[in-house]
Write a protein that holds these residues in place. Structure first.
Motif, PDB file in Angstrom:
ATOM      1  N   ASN A   3     -13.174  -7.192   9.479  1.00  0.00           N
ATOM      2  CA  ASN A   3     -13.125  -8.615   9.841  1.00  0.00           C
ATOM      3  C   ASN A   3     -11.739  -9.210   9.597  1.00  0.00           C
ATOM      4  OD1 ASN A   3     -13.206  -8.515   7.089  1.00  0.00           O
ATOM      5  ND2 ASN A   3     -14.850  -9.991   6.830  1.00  0.00           N
ATOM      6  N   ASN A   4     -10.728  -8.346   9.500  1.00  0.00           N
ATOM      7  CA  ASN A   4      -9.334  -8.736   9.306  1.00  0.00           C
ATOM      8  C   ASN A   4      -9.093  -9.403   7.953  1.00  0.00           C
ATOM      9  OD1 ASN A   4      -6.679  -8.588  10.299  1.00  0.00           O
ATOM     10  ND2 ASN A   4      -6.706 -10.754  10.806  1.00  0.00           N
ATOM     11  N   LEU A   5      -9.930  -9.115   6.966  1.00  0.00           N
ATOM     12  CA  LEU A   5      -9.754  -9.648   5.626  1.00  0.00           C
ATOM     13  C   LEU A   5      -8.874  -8.692   4.823  1.00  0.00           C
ATOM     14  CD1 LEU A   5     -10.504 -11.771   3.477  1.00  0.00           C
ATOM     15  CD2 LEU A   5     -12.433 -10.289   2.881  1.00  0.00           C
ATOM     16  N   CYS A   6      -7.819  -9.222   4.252  1.00  0.00           N
ATOM     17  CA  CYS A   6      -6.912  -8.424   3.426  1.00  0.00           C
ATOM     18  C   CYS A   6      -7.352  -8.531   1.972  1.00  0.00           C
ATOM     19  CB  CYS A   6      -5.482  -8.954   3.575  1.00  0.00           C
ATOM     20  SG  CYS A   6      -4.273  -8.070   2.573  1.00  0.00           S
ATOM     21  N   THR A   7      -7.603  -7.405   1.336  1.00  0.00           N
ATOM     22  CA  THR A   7      -7.924  -7.405  -0.086  1.00  0.00           C
ATOM     23  C   THR A   7      -6.819  -6.679  -0.846  1.00  0.00           C
ATOM     24  OG1 THR A   7      -9.247  -5.390   0.044  1.00  0.00           O
ATOM     25  CG2 THR A   7     -10.420  -7.480   0.245  1.00  0.00           C
ATOM     26  N   ILE A   8      -6.639  -7.104  -2.086  1.00  0.00           N
ATOM     27  CA  ILE A   8      -5.627  -6.507  -2.952  1.00  0.00           C
ATOM     28  C   ILE A   8      -6.370  -5.901  -4.129  1.00  0.00           C
ATOM     29  CG2 ILE A   8      -3.580  -6.957  -4.357  1.00  0.00           C
ATOM     30  CD1 ILE A   8      -3.297  -9.555  -2.540  1.00  0.00           C
ATOM     31  N   ASP A   9      -6.208  -4.592  -4.306  1.00  0.00           N
ATOM     32  CA  ASP A   9      -6.854  -3.868  -5.410  1.00  0.00           C
ATOM     33  C   ASP A   9      -5.776  -3.540  -6.441  1.00  0.00           C
ATOM     34  OD1 ASP A   9      -9.022  -3.868  -3.710  1.00  0.00           O
ATOM     35  OD2 ASP A   9      -8.786  -1.790  -3.098  1.00  0.00           O
ATOM     36  N   PHE A  10      -5.908  -4.139  -7.612  1.00  0.00           N
ATOM     37  CA  PHE A  10      -4.923  -3.899  -8.661  1.00  0.00           C
ATOM     38  C   PHE A  10      -5.187  -2.563  -9.323  1.00  0.00           C
ATOM     39  CE2 PHE A  10      -4.967  -8.484  -8.163  1.00  0.00           C
ATOM     40  CZ  PHE A  10      -3.621  -8.726  -7.988  1.00  0.00           C
ATOM     41  N   ILE A  11      -4.132  -1.824  -9.587  1.00  0.00           N
ATOM     42  CA  ILE A  11      -4.228  -0.521 -10.226  1.00  0.00           C
ATOM     43  C   ILE A  11      -4.288  -0.746 -11.729  1.00  0.00           C
ATOM     44  CG2 ILE A  11      -3.046   1.676 -10.612  1.00  0.00           C
ATOM     45  CD1 ILE A  11      -1.729   1.162  -7.786  1.00  0.00           C
ATOM     46  N   PRO A  12      -5.351  -0.262 -12.390  1.00  0.00           N
ATOM     47  CA  PRO A  12      -5.477  -0.469 -13.842  1.00  0.00           C
ATOM     48  C   PRO A  12      -4.308   0.136 -14.586  1.00  0.00           C
ATOM     49  CG  PRO A  12      -7.468   0.491 -12.922  1.00  0.00           C
ATOM     50  CD  PRO A  12      -6.433   0.520 -11.849  1.00  0.00           C
ATOM     51  N   GLN A  13      -3.858  -0.572 -15.595  1.00  0.00           N
ATOM     52  CA  GLN A  13      -2.768  -0.083 -16.439  1.00  0.00           C
ATOM     53  C   GLN A  13      -3.334   0.695 -17.618  1.00  0.00           C
ATOM     54  OE1 GLN A  13       0.479  -0.653 -15.430  1.00  0.00           O
ATOM     55  NE2 GLN A  13      -0.678  -1.355 -13.661  1.00  0.00           N
ATOM     56  N   ALA A  14      -2.644   1.739 -17.999  1.00  0.00           N
ATOM     57  CA  ALA A  14      -3.083   2.519 -19.169  1.00  0.00           C
ATOM     58  C   ALA A  14      -2.913   1.687 -20.423  1.00  0.00           C
ATOM     59  CB  ALA A  14      -2.260   3.801 -19.268  1.00  0.00           C
ATOM     60  N   ILE A  15      -3.826   1.858 -21.330  1.00  0.00           N
ATOM     61  CA  ILE A  15      -3.769   1.091 -22.591  1.00  0.00           C
ATOM     62  C   ILE A  15      -2.950   1.854 -23.602  1.00  0.00           C
ATOM     63  CG2 ILE A  15      -5.158   0.187 -24.483  1.00  0.00           C
ATOM     64  CD1 ILE A  15      -7.401  -0.254 -22.467  1.00  0.00           C
TER      65      ILE A  15
END
Length: 71
Positions: A59-71
């Motif tokens: 549906n032309n929706l742009c999503t941004i998936d953040f890459i988890p940072q190591a703790i």
């Protein structure tokens, strides 16, 4: 389409949200032009300000998936 400072602020704020382990930190901004969201997010990724991937949906929706940072 172009870089949008208002979208930049929202993306940066969202990138700082904490999520529980094994829960994705995914955002989208339906109220903005989706090409502007993509261009802004891509610029932030290229500049090293966020670590994320960008996805476009049917549906032309742009999503941004953040890459988890190591703790």
């Amino acid at each position: 389409m172009t870089f949008n400072p208002k979208i930049e602020t929202l993306i940066i704020e969202a990138s700082h949200r904490k999520s529980p382990h094994f829960v994705a930190n995914v955002i989208n901004f339906q109220q903005f032009n989706q090409d502007d969201v993509k261009d802004t997010a891509q610029q932030l990724i290229d500049d090293g300000k966020i670590q994320a991937t960008i996805h476009f949906h049917h549906n032309n929706l742009c999503t941004i998936d953040f890459i988890p940072q190591a703790i």
